[in-house]
Design an enzyme around this catalytic site. Structure first.
Site, PDB file in Angstrom:
ATOM      1  N   CYS A   1       0.810  -1.214   0.000  1.00  0.00           N
ATOM      2  CA  CYS A   1       0.000   0.000   0.000  1.00  0.00           C
ATOM      3  C   CYS A   1       0.842   1.261   0.000  1.00  0.00           C
ATOM      4  O   CYS A   1       0.348   2.327  -0.328  1.00  0.00           O
ATOM      5  CB  CYS A   1      -0.945   0.003   1.206  1.00  0.00           C
ATOM      6  N   GLY A   2       2.101   1.172   0.420  1.00  0.00           N
ATOM      7  CA  GLY A   2       2.983   2.320   0.323  1.00  0.00           C
ATOM      8  C   GLY A   2       2.949   3.262   1.503  1.00  0.00           C
ATOM      9  O   GLY A   2       3.672   4.247   1.528  1.00  0.00           O
TER      10      GLY A   2
END
Length: 280
Positions: free
Chosen positions: A117-118
């Protein structure tokens, strides 16, 4: 059990000397499952058919939707057919009990469940702490190191689908005296854990204090998150943990073991629960 777990196919087997022979092989079946909540689509996952109600129940626990059996009024297969007109059993509608808040279907799935998801580690861990109903896992049950070291072999002995296909993951829930409470296999390692958690949810066992979850793969952040959401204090994996998995285990008060194989293991978090010496 809906669907078949194993499918036969013909393959050409080539040896090192260049010779080949035709033979049959067994494949682990993989099919989509759509999860609906109160009639509205929530998620689609690829899974091994079978124990689907357990999978949906565990998934809802992992998403923070339910944490008690009485919050889940019913589950049912919805009508659906394949190209031959046969029932697919690939859609399940979960009806929540009155007073149980449904997930916000206008939003994408909770970002903390995806390792790609970062977002930063702190945000991921904080999101799980906000969602879990059981808080920090601070049970004081200790585990014999030799027993913990034996769990991978105990799990492997019961992996019937893996024996036939070599293509599925497994998750097994054990009591502190070594009893195997539940084992599930699936093409998805996350699904195998969800199926174990869903079994426990439906049996009214959450939170799973005094248990250990042994998994056949690595210890990712997602698996630690799922164990935390179910109240499982000990997670052991035959392969390595990720850095975020270790951070979350420490924050959640969990015991995290990695490289659990051959009777030995590494303790990455929560060594206060382990006593004695492993077999190697």
């Amino acid at each position: 059990m809906a669907g078949r777990l194993v499918r036969r196919t013909r393959v050409a087997r080539y040896a090192a000397d260049g010779t080949s022979i035709g033979r049959e092989d067994s494949l682990a079946v993989e099919e989509p499952l759509e999860v609906r909540v109160n009639g509205s689509s929530f998620s689609v996952t690829m899974r091994s058919p079978g124990d689907d109600f357990d999978l949906v129940g565990g998934f809802l626990v992992s998403e923070g939707v339910v944490w008690s059996a009485d919050q889940l009024a019913s589950m049912r297969f919805c009508a659906g057919t394949d190209e031959q007109g046969l029932q697919t059993f690939n859609v399940i509608d979960a009806e929540l009990s009155p007073g149980t808040a449904p997930p916000d279907l206008s939003l994408e799935r909770h970002v903390y469940t995806s390792s790609s998801c970062g977002i930063c580690g702190t945000a991921s861990i904080d999101a799980v702490h906000k969602a879990t109903h059981f808080g920090r896992l601070d049970d004081d049950i200790t585990w014999d190191a030799a027993l913990l070291g034996s769990l991978p072999d105990r799990l492997r002995e019961r992996q019937k689908v893996f024996d036939r296909t070599g293509g599925v993951h497994a998750a097994g829930l054990f009591s502190a005296d070594g009893e195997l409470l539940c084992l599930r296999e699936d093409v998805g390692r996350h699904n195998a854990v969800d199926k174990v958690v869903g079994w426990a949810l439906r049996d009214g066992r959450l939170p799973l204090r005094g248990t250990a979850l042994q998994v056949s793969g690595r210890a990712s952040f997602e698996l630690v998150q799922k164990a935390h959401m179910a109240g499982i204090p000990v997670l052991a994996a035959v392969s390595a943990p990720s850095s975020l998995a270790v951070e979350h285990a420490e924050s959640a008060g969990m015991t995290l073991l990695g490289f659990s194989r051959g009777g030995g293991f590494n303790v990455y978090a929560g060594d206060h629960r382990v006593h004695g010496a492993p077999t190697s």
